[in-house]
Each structure stands twice: as structure tokens, then as C-alpha cells.
Motif scaffolding. Structure first.
Motif, short mmCIF file in Angstrom:
data_model
loop_
_atom_site.label_atom_id
_atom_site.label_comp_id
_atom_site.label_asym_id
_atom_site.label_seq_id
_atom_site.Cartn_x
_atom_site.Cartn_y
_atom_site.Cartn_z
N SER A 21 0.80 -1.22 0.00
CA SER A 21 0.00 0.00 0.00
C SER A 21 0.83 1.28 0.00
CB SER A 21 -0.94 0.01 1.20
OG SER A 21 -0.19 -0.06 2.40
N GLY A 22 1.99 1.28 0.58
CA GLY A 22 2.78 2.50 0.70
C GLY A 22 3.77 2.68 -0.42
N PRO A 23 4.60 3.73 -0.31
CA PRO A 23 5.65 3.96 -1.30
C PRO A 23 6.72 2.87 -1.21
CG PRO A 23 5.88 5.52 0.51
CD PRO A 23 4.62 4.76 0.75
N THR A 24 7.05 2.30 -2.35
CA THR A 24 7.98 1.18 -2.40
C THR A 24 8.88 1.30 -3.62
OG1 THR A 24 6.27 -0.25 -1.42
CG2 THR A 24 8.13 -1.36 -2.48
N VAL A 25 10.15 0.93 -3.44
CA VAL A 25 11.06 0.79 -4.57
C VAL A 25 11.48 -0.67 -4.62
CG1 VAL A 25 13.30 1.41 -5.56
CG2 VAL A 25 11.91 3.15 -4.43
N VAL A 26 11.27 -1.29 -5.76
CA VAL A 26 11.73 -2.65 -5.98
C VAL A 26 12.96 -2.55 -6.88
CG1 VAL A 26 11.14 -4.97 -6.79
CG2 VAL A 26 9.35 -3.50 -5.84
N GLU A 27 14.08 -3.02 -6.36
CA GLU A 27 15.35 -2.96 -7.09
C GLU A 27 15.74 -4.35 -7.53
OE1 GLU A 27 20.07 -2.05 -6.27
OE2 GLU A 27 18.61 -1.28 -4.85
N PHE A 28 16.02 -4.50 -8.82
CA PHE A 28 16.47 -5.77 -9.37
C PHE A 28 17.94 -5.66 -9.76
CE2 PHE A 28 11.93 -5.64 -10.19
CZ PHE A 28 11.52 -6.90 -9.81
N GLY A 29 18.73 -6.66 -9.41
CA GLY A 29 20.15 -6.67 -9.75
C GLY A 29 20.83 -7.88 -9.14
N THR A 30 22.16 -7.83 -9.07
CA THR A 30 22.94 -8.90 -8.44
C THR A 30 24.15 -8.28 -7.75
OG1 THR A 30 24.43 -9.34 -10.28
CG2 THR A 30 22.33 -10.53 -10.28
N ASP A 31 24.71 -9.03 -6.81
CA ASP A 31 25.90 -8.57 -6.10
C ASP A 31 27.12 -8.45 -7.00
OD1 ASP A 31 24.64 -8.36 -3.62
OD2 ASP A 31 25.01 -10.46 -3.13
N TRP A 32 27.19 -9.28 -8.05
CA TRP A 32 28.38 -9.29 -8.90
C TRP A 32 28.30 -8.31 -10.08
CZ3 TRP A 32 26.81 -10.49 -13.71
CH2 TRP A 32 25.69 -11.30 -13.85
N CYS A 33 27.18 -7.64 -10.25
CA CYS A 33 26.98 -6.71 -11.37
C CYS A 33 27.71 -5.39 -11.09
CB CYS A 33 25.49 -6.48 -11.55
SG CYS A 33 25.06 -5.08 -12.61
N GLY A 34 28.62 -5.01 -11.98
CA GLY A 34 29.36 -3.77 -11.82
C GLY A 34 28.48 -2.54 -11.84
N PHE A 35 27.47 -2.53 -12.70
CA PHE A 35 26.53 -1.40 -12.76
C PHE A 35 25.75 -1.29 -11.45
CE2 PHE A 35 27.02 -2.44 -17.30
CZ PHE A 35 27.40 -1.20 -17.79
N CYS A 36 25.38 -2.45 -10.89
CA CYS A 36 24.64 -2.46 -9.63
C CYS A 36 25.50 -1.91 -8.49
CB CYS A 36 24.19 -3.89 -9.29
SG CYS A 36 23.11 -4.64 -10.52
N ARG A 37 26.74 -2.37 -8.43
CA ARG A 37 27.64 -1.88 -7.38
C ARG A 37 27.89 -0.39 -7.51
NH1 ARG A 37 30.72 -6.73 -8.55
NH2 ARG A 37 32.23 -5.39 -9.58
N ALA A 38 28.05 0.10 -8.74
CA ALA A 38 28.31 1.53 -8.96
C ALA A 38 27.11 2.39 -8.56
CB ALA A 38 28.66 1.78 -10.42
N ALA A 39 25.91 1.85 -8.68
CA ALA A 39 24.70 2.62 -8.36
C ALA A 39 24.40 2.67 -6.86
CB ALA A 39 23.50 2.03 -9.10
N GLN A 40 24.96 1.77 -6.08
CA GLN A 40 24.60 1.68 -4.66
C GLN A 40 24.83 2.98 -3.87
OE1 GLN A 40 22.60 -0.92 -3.67
NE2 GLN A 40 22.85 -1.17 -5.89
N PRO A 41 25.97 3.66 -4.02
CA PRO A 41 26.13 4.92 -3.27
C PRO A 41 25.10 5.98 -3.68
CG PRO A 41 28.24 4.19 -4.16
CD PRO A 41 27.19 3.30 -4.74
N LEU A 42 24.72 6.00 -4.95
CA LEU A 42 23.72 6.96 -5.42
C LEU A 42 22.35 6.65 -4.80
CD1 LEU A 42 24.66 6.97 -9.22
CD2 LEU A 42 25.43 8.57 -7.45
N ILE A 43 22.01 5.38 -4.79
CA ILE A 43 20.72 4.95 -4.22
C ILE A 43 20.70 5.26 -2.73
CG2 ILE A 43 19.24 2.96 -3.77
CD1 ILE A 43 20.43 1.74 -6.42
N ALA A 44 21.78 4.95 -2.03
CA ALA A 44 21.86 5.22 -0.59
C ALA A 44 21.72 6.71 -0.30
CB ALA A 44 23.18 4.69 -0.04
N GLN A 45 22.37 7.53 -1.08
CA GLN A 45 22.29 8.98 -0.88
C GLN A 45 20.87 9.49 -1.09
OE1 GLN A 45 25.16 11.11 -3.25
NE2 GLN A 45 24.59 13.08 -2.42
N ALA A 46 20.21 8.99 -2.12
CA ALA A 46 18.83 9.41 -2.41
C ALA A 46 17.86 8.97 -1.31
CB ALA A 46 18.38 8.87 -3.76
#
Length: 112
Positions: A21-46
Motif C-alpha cells: 500500500s505505501g511507497p515502495t522501490v523494488v530494485e532488481f540486480g545482483t551482487d556481482w553486477c558492476g553497474f549495480c555496485r556503482a549505483a549503490q552509493p547513489l541509491i543510498a544517498q537518495a
């Protein structure tokens, strides 16, 4: 709630996601994905100014039904939902402002 830091190995059913019912973000990725790892600090900051948003982080891959039901093709894919409905989607975000903009569509930011 705060940002999840690990991808869940087991995904919930699509009906369970659609029933949120509430605001939700569903994130799809993997631990070994370089793009996923690079995005983590941006996601955390947001997420720092959107602590009420539920963050569901799902390990995705070939044959994983939840990712296929959202038609995920590239990682990370962030699906911004409100009341079980998709409001926005970001694929491989490269800037914290685009994540903040999408979060603002589903949640009021905290006063800083």
C-alpha cells in the motif's frame, strides 16, 4: 525504513508486491553486477531523505519470475511504486538527482 544493502535470494510473489500500500522501490540486480555496485552509493544517498519508502532488493537472473513479470532487461532496474502501481522506473541510474526525482513521485522528502 532504510535502504536494504543485500539482494534477497528469494523473491516475493508478484501479487504480494502489487498488494503493497505505501511507497515502495523494488530494485532488481545482483551482487556481482558492476553497474549495480556503482549505483549503490547513489541509491543510498537518495534514500537518506526518503526513509519512509520501503526498499525491496531482489536478486534477478534468467528464469526468475518476479523480474520477468516487470520486464526487467538490464541491472540495476529500480521500479518506483505507490499503492502497488508502478509510477516510475530507472534503469542503470547514473545520477543521484534522477533517483531523488523518482522518489519524490511516491514520497515526500524529509526536511533536512
Amino acid at each position: 525504513m532504510s535502504m536494504n544493502i543485500e539482494y534477497a535470494k528469494t523473491a516475493p510473489e508478484r501479487a504480494e508486491i502489487d498488494a503493497l500500500s505505501g511507497p515502495t522501490v523494488v530494485e532488481f540486480g545482483t551482487d556481482w553486477c558492476g553497474f549495480c555496485r556503482a549505483a549503490q552509493p547513489l541509491i543510498a544517498q537518495a534514500f537518506q531523505s526518503h526513509r519512509a519508502v520501503k526498499h525491496i532488493k531482489i536478486e534477478d537472473g534468467s528464469g526468475r519470475p518476479l523480474g520477468r513479470s516487470f520486464r526487467v532487461k538490464l541491472w540495476p532496474t529500480l521500479v518506483f511504486m505507490l499503492g502497488g502501481k508502478e509510477v516510475a522506473r530507472l534503469v542503470r541510474p547514473g545520477d543521484v538527482s534522477e533517483i531523488r526525482d523518482a522518489l519524490a513521485l511516491i514520497d515526500e522528502p524529509l526536511a533536512q
